[in-house]
Scaffold this motif. Structure first.
Motif, PDB file in Angstrom:
ATOM      1  N   TRP A 181      -2.131   2.270   4.612  1.00 51.06           N
ATOM      2  CA  TRP A 181      -2.547   2.807   5.907  1.00 51.06           C
ATOM      3  C   TRP A 181      -4.020   2.494   6.178  1.00 51.06           C
ATOM      4  CZ3 TRP A 181      -0.770   4.509  10.356  1.00 51.06           C
ATOM      5  CH2 TRP A 181      -1.634   5.203  11.206  1.00 51.06           C
ATOM      6  N   GLN A 182      -4.874   2.689   5.190  1.00 50.55           N
ATOM      7  CA  GLN A 182      -6.295   2.442   5.386  1.00 50.55           C
ATOM      8  C   GLN A 182      -6.585   0.961   5.629  1.00 50.55           C
ATOM      9  OE1 GLN A 182      -8.125   4.114   1.893  1.00 50.55           O
ATOM     10  NE2 GLN A 182      -8.243   6.181   2.762  1.00 50.55           N
ATOM     11  N   SER A 183      -5.801   0.084   5.040  1.00 52.49           N
ATOM     12  CA  SER A 183      -6.064  -1.349   5.194  1.00 52.49           C
ATOM     13  C   SER A 183      -5.596  -1.890   6.535  1.00 52.49           C
ATOM     14  CB  SER A 183      -5.379  -2.138   4.066  1.00 52.49           C
ATOM     15  OG  SER A 183      -3.965  -2.055   4.184  1.00 52.49           O
ATOM     16  N   LEU A 184      -4.520  -1.297   7.102  1.00 54.05           N
ATOM     17  CA  LEU A 184      -3.943  -1.848   8.324  1.00 54.05           C
ATOM     18  C   LEU A 184      -4.292  -1.049   9.576  1.00 54.05           C
ATOM     19  CD1 LEU A 184      -0.377  -2.878   7.084  1.00 54.05           C
ATOM     20  CD2 LEU A 184      -2.465  -4.243   7.181  1.00 54.05           C
ATOM     21  N   ALA A 185      -4.654   0.227   9.420  1.00 57.57           N
ATOM     22  CA  ALA A 185      -4.991   1.043  10.595  1.00 57.57           C
ATOM     23  C   ALA A 185      -6.440   0.771  10.993  1.00 57.57           C
ATOM     24  CB  ALA A 185      -4.779   2.527  10.287  1.00 57.57           C
ATOM     25  N   SER A 186      -6.678  -0.452  11.461  1.00 56.47           N
ATOM     26  CA  SER A 186      -8.038  -0.883  11.783  1.00 56.47           C
ATOM     27  C   SER A 186      -8.056  -1.485  13.185  1.00 56.47           C
ATOM     28  CB  SER A 186      -8.516  -1.917  10.754  1.00 56.47           C
ATOM     29  OG  SER A 186      -9.675  -2.573  11.192  1.00 56.47           O
ATOM     30  N   TRP A 187      -8.935  -0.956  14.029  1.00 55.87           N
ATOM     31  CA  TRP A 187      -9.069  -1.511  15.379  1.00 55.87           C
ATOM     32  C   TRP A 187      -9.586  -2.938  15.316  1.00 55.87           C
ATOM     33  CZ3 TRP A 187      -7.440  -1.242  20.049  1.00 55.87           C
ATOM     34  CH2 TRP A 187      -8.164  -1.782  21.110  1.00 55.87           C
ATOM     35  N   THR A 188     -10.470  -3.212  14.351  1.00 57.72           N
ATOM     36  CA  THR A 188     -10.995  -4.571  14.193  1.00 57.72           C
ATOM     37  C   THR A 188      -9.886  -5.552  13.870  1.00 57.72           C
ATOM     38  OG1 THR A 188     -13.074  -3.658  13.376  1.00 57.72           O
ATOM     39  CG2 THR A 188     -12.652  -5.969  12.919  1.00 57.72           C
ATOM     40  N   LEU A 189      -8.929  -5.124  13.054  1.00 55.52           N
ATOM     41  CA  LEU A 189      -7.840  -6.013  12.655  1.00 55.52           C
ATOM     42  C   LEU A 189      -6.961  -6.395  13.839  1.00 55.52           C
ATOM     43  CD1 LEU A 189      -6.798  -7.342  10.074  1.00 55.52           C
ATOM     44  CD2 LEU A 189      -5.285  -5.389   9.756  1.00 55.52           C
ATOM     45  N   ALA A 190      -7.009  -5.620  14.927  1.00 53.44           N
ATOM     46  CA  ALA A 190      -6.211  -5.944  16.105  1.00 53.44           C
ATOM     47  C   ALA A 190      -6.627  -7.280  16.714  1.00 53.44           C
ATOM     48  CB  ALA A 190      -6.331  -4.831  17.142  1.00 53.44           C
ATOM     49  N   ALA A 191      -7.855  -7.735  16.435  1.00 51.20           N
ATOM     50  CA  ALA A 191      -8.300  -9.026  16.960  1.00 51.20           C
ATOM     51  C   ALA A 191      -7.549 -10.182  16.311  1.00 51.20           C
ATOM     52  CB  ALA A 191      -9.802  -9.195  16.722  1.00 51.20           C
TER      53      ALA A 191
ATOM     54  N   PRO B  89       2.278   7.189  -7.455  1.00 53.70           N
ATOM     55  CA  PRO B  89       2.282   5.863  -6.821  1.00 53.70           C
ATOM     56  C   PRO B  89       2.550   5.908  -5.323  1.00 53.70           C
ATOM     57  CG  PRO B  89       4.224   6.171  -8.203  1.00 53.70           C
ATOM     58  CD  PRO B  89       3.316   7.303  -8.495  1.00 53.70           C
ATOM     59  N   GLU B  90       3.417   6.843  -4.878  1.00 56.21           N
ATOM     60  CA  GLU B  90       3.738   6.870  -3.445  1.00 56.21           C
ATOM     61  C   GLU B  90       2.530   7.268  -2.606  1.00 56.21           C
ATOM     62  OE1 GLU B  90       4.491  10.928  -5.141  1.00 56.21           O
ATOM     63  OE2 GLU B  90       4.950   8.855  -5.711  1.00 56.21           O
ATOM     64  N   LYS B  91       1.697   8.173  -3.130  1.00 57.17           N
ATOM     65  CA  LYS B  91       0.497   8.578  -2.397  1.00 57.17           C
ATOM     66  C   LYS B  91      -0.553   7.473  -2.398  1.00 57.17           C
ATOM     67  CE  LYS B  91       0.973  13.584  -3.047  1.00 57.17           C
ATOM     68  NZ  LYS B  91       0.320  14.804  -3.565  1.00 57.17           N
ATOM     69  N   VAL B  92      -0.716   6.830  -3.538  1.00 52.55           N
ATOM     70  CA  VAL B  92      -1.693   5.745  -3.633  1.00 52.55           C
ATOM     71  C   VAL B  92      -1.294   4.592  -2.710  1.00 52.55           C
ATOM     72  CG1 VAL B  92      -2.759   4.057  -5.156  1.00 52.55           C
ATOM     73  CG2 VAL B  92      -2.286   6.364  -5.997  1.00 52.55           C
ATOM     74  N   MET B  93      -0.011   4.217  -2.746  1.00 55.13           N
ATOM     75  CA  MET B  93       0.452   3.106  -1.919  1.00 55.13           C
ATOM     76  C   MET B  93       0.327   3.444  -0.430  1.00 55.13           C
ATOM     77  SD  MET B  93       4.175   1.198  -1.816  1.00 55.13           S
ATOM     78  CE  MET B  93       3.895   0.268  -3.320  1.00 55.13           C
ATOM     79  N   GLY B  94       0.789   4.634  -0.063  1.00 56.46           N
ATOM     80  CA  GLY B  94       0.741   5.010   1.351  1.00 56.46           C
ATOM     81  C   GLY B  94      -0.678   5.053   1.881  1.00 56.46           C
ATOM     82  N   THR B  95      -1.577   5.659   1.124  1.00 54.60           N
ATOM     83  CA  THR B  95      -2.971   5.755   1.557  1.00 54.60           C
ATOM     84  C   THR B  95      -3.623   4.383   1.645  1.00 54.60           C
ATOM     85  OG1 THR B  95      -3.169   7.932   0.521  1.00 54.60           O
ATOM     86  CG2 THR B  95      -5.214   6.778   1.047  1.00 54.60           C
ATOM     87  N   ALA B  96      -3.389   3.547   0.632  1.00 53.98           N
ATOM     88  CA  ALA B  96      -4.032   2.232   0.593  1.00 53.98           C
ATOM     89  C   ALA B  96      -3.563   1.349   1.749  1.00 53.98           C
ATOM     90  CB  ALA B  96      -3.736   1.549  -0.742  1.00 53.98           C
TER      91      ALA B  96
ATOM     92  N   MET C 291       2.627 -12.140   8.131  1.00 58.28           N
ATOM     93  CA  MET C 291       2.377 -12.656   6.791  1.00 58.28           C
ATOM     94  C   MET C 291       1.011 -12.202   6.283  1.00 58.28           C
ATOM     95  SD  MET C 291       1.718 -16.563   5.542  1.00 58.28           S
ATOM     96  CE  MET C 291       0.009 -16.430   6.076  1.00 58.28           C
ATOM     97  N   ILE C 292      -0.012 -12.312   7.138  1.00 62.26           N
ATOM     98  CA  ILE C 292      -1.364 -11.911   6.735  1.00 62.26           C
ATOM     99  C   ILE C 292      -1.420 -10.411   6.468  1.00 62.26           C
ATOM    100  CG2 ILE C 292      -3.761 -11.739   7.504  1.00 62.26           C
ATOM    101  CD1 ILE C 292      -3.311 -14.350   9.048  1.00 62.26           C
ATOM    102  N   ASN C 293      -0.780  -9.619   7.324  1.00 62.84           N
ATOM    103  CA  ASN C 293      -0.797  -8.167   7.126  1.00 62.84           C
ATOM    104  C   ASN C 293      -0.075  -7.758   5.853  1.00 62.84           C
ATOM    105  OD1 ASN C 293      -2.323  -7.431   9.362  1.00 62.84           O
ATOM    106  ND2 ASN C 293      -0.568  -7.378  10.720  1.00 62.84           N
ATOM    107  N   LEU C 294       0.999  -8.463   5.518  1.00 65.41           N
ATOM    108  CA  LEU C 294       1.701  -8.166   4.266  1.00 65.41           C
ATOM    109  C   LEU C 294       0.792  -8.441   3.073  1.00 65.41           C
ATOM    110  CD1 LEU C 294       4.295  -7.375   2.762  1.00 65.41           C
ATOM    111  CD2 LEU C 294       5.006  -9.778   2.876  1.00 65.41           C
ATOM    112  N   ILE C 295       0.045  -9.548   3.137  1.00 69.57           N
ATOM    113  CA  ILE C 295      -0.888  -9.870   2.056  1.00 69.57           C
ATOM    114  C   ILE C 295      -1.989  -8.819   1.972  1.00 69.57           C
ATOM    115  CG2 ILE C 295      -2.611 -11.544   1.271  1.00 69.57           C
ATOM    116  CD1 ILE C 295      -0.879 -13.746   2.492  1.00 69.57           C
ATOM    117  N   LEU C 296      -2.512  -8.406   3.140  1.00 65.02           N
ATOM    118  CA  LEU C 296      -3.561  -7.386   3.158  1.00 65.02           C
ATOM    119  C   LEU C 296      -3.056  -6.057   2.597  1.00 65.02           C
ATOM    120  CD1 LEU C 296      -5.239  -8.027   6.630  1.00 65.02           C
ATOM    121  CD2 LEU C 296      -6.268  -8.373   4.383  1.00 65.02           C
ATOM    122  N   ALA C 297      -1.819  -5.681   2.956  1.00 63.28           N
ATOM    123  CA  ALA C 297      -1.257  -4.424   2.460  1.00 63.28           C
ATOM    124  C   ALA C 297      -1.070  -4.461   0.953  1.00 63.28           C
ATOM    125  CB  ALA C 297       0.069  -4.139   3.158  1.00 63.28           C
TER     126      ALA C 297
END
Length: 443
Positions: free
Chosen positions: A62-72, A53-60, A293-299
């Protein structure tokens, strides 16, 4: 295996409703359901693979929030927060009122046009309804306009904050579905104008059918005076044109354009005399709170999506839908009903991140364009904004008017049906959505 996937899907859905019923934050509830999917399901369903679970959670996450597009996202939110704290609502009403006096319905068109303009700087439905409503609604009622129509048109037009770019919901969908934000922004232009035309057209027809409920026009105003009254509004319109034009013409990415928007909003706020340390701090903290709040939902949704992917639930659902022989229009009808039901209980952003992992395989299998589907989702999320008991726009209007939420919903009902018509139009004629991005980005 199909039986196991069905049981797994029902278990995860039941857990989600339990967590939401207990009042757990939506982002945390999604993450907890994901944890159930990764840890508990392999114990109950032997056919499902066990994953750390720790690997799945960490990867998921990170991939959802480490987005240059999301910086907008936080930048566009901050731009709206800055302008929300200016005298924009007052300038909007004073600047638009002289130009709509000749139209049937007169000043009620200010609700529609004003919401359309503010939608292009806020990206938020509730903020659009609140900003325009706090000035337009008292002015309309003071002049003797029909209260149900004034309230209903404001609640309906406030939903334009989600459709007219830059839209927070479009950014969330684009990140979740890995679709170009620029294409979504361009695709929302024509449907947004169409929806404004439907609202204004209904107001005009209603006014001609009920002339006694529309007050007489204000005294005529010279053209030069009209321009003077609109003087404070013109810089905001120019800012909108520059920010969105830089995206459409390819001069800037969505994130870079958001930076231009923040700088321009700060400059306009300073020029108008409303920029102070308190307003700067409040706007920044407002943007931080909403973005977190939005980032928490996305994560949380990313972790749940990963858990569901390991269980094979989305693929199994897509295969089941494909085997039933449903027509594309039937699938869209079912999805519309599902989203309307969800909209009675959760907010629009949560609806998107909660369903996109399950729905996208179905959309892929039926051949729908993902940009078109993004605009479709935005439209049905707009419908959810005026659906009791959790319609955010209804809460805003309840606070502004003191009316009960179901009474406000009754006033908004004609605009709810107009939005259903808009959903039907873009479904039957998808080129309304896809033509402009294909044309502009083909250069």
């Amino acid at each position: 295996m199909e039986l196991a996937q069905t049981e797994a899907g029902l278990l995860l859905l039941g857990c989600l409703f339990v967590f939401l019923g207990l009042g757990v934050w939506i982002g945390l509830a999604l993450a907890m359901v994901g944890l159930v999917g990764v840890v508990v399901l392999p114990m109950l369903v032997p056919a499902m693979p066990a994953m750390p679970p720790e690997k799945v959670m960490g990867t998921a996450i990170w991939q959802s929030l480490a987005s240059w597009t999301l910086a907008a996202l936080p930048l566009f939110i901050w731009m709206g927060e800055i302008l929300f704290r200016t005298r924009l609502s007052e300038d909007m009403f004073r600047g638009l009122a002289p130009w709509v006096q000749r139209l049937p319905g007169r000043l009620m068109h200010v609700n529609v046009i004003g919401c359309g303009i503010f939608a292009a700087v806020s990206g938020s439905s509730a903020a659009t309804a609140a900003t325009i409503g706090k000035m337009a609604l008292p002015a309309l009622l003071q002049r003797g306009y029909h209260k149900p129509m004034a309230i209903g048109s404001l609640a309906g037009a406030g939903t334009l904050g989600l459709l007219i770019p830059p839209s927070i919901v479009m950014i969330v969908y684009g990140v979740a579905a890995e679709v170009s934000i620029v294409r979504l922004f361009i695709a929302g232009v024509i449907p947004g104008i169409m929806l404004m035309a439907l609202f204004s057209g209904y107001i005009a027809v209603w006014s001609m059918m009920n002339p006694s409920l529309t007050p007489p026009r204000d005294p005529p105003m010279p053209f030069a005076m009209k321009l003077k009254e609109s003087g404070q509004l013109i810089p905001v319109v120019l800012l909108i044109g520059f920010v969105m034009g830089s995206i459409y013409l390819g001069w800037a990415t969505a994130t870079e354009a958001a930076v231009f928007g923040v700088v321009g909003a700060l400059a306009l706020s300073a020029w108008g005399g409303s920029l102070s340390w308190n307003s700067f701090r409040d706007s920044l903290m407002g943007a931080v709170r909403l973005s977190c709040m939005i980032n928490l939902i996305l994560a949380g949704a990313a972790f749940l999506t990963q858990a569901m992917a390991y269980s094979g639930i989305p693929g199994a659902m897509a295969a089941w839908v494909g085997s039933q022989g449903f027509s594309p229009y039937m699938i869209i009808l079912f999805l519309t009903i599902i989203y309307l039901i969800l909209g009675c209980f959760i907010d629009g952003i949560s609806m998107i991140v909660l369903t996109v992992s399950v729905v996208l395989p179905i959309i892929h299998s039926t051949g729908f364009d993902l940009v078109w589907f993004g605009i479709f989702i935005v439209l049905v999320v707009e419908l959810a904004q005026i659906t009791p008991p959790v319609g955010f726009n209804l809460f805003v209007l309840q606070g502004l008017t003191g009316k009960g939420i179901f009474e406000v919903a009754r006033y908004t009902l004609p605009f709810f049906f107009l939005m259903l018509i808009a959903v039907a139009i873009v479904t039957v004629f998808p080129a309304i959505v896809t033509w402009l991005p294909q044309t502009m980005l083909a250069r």
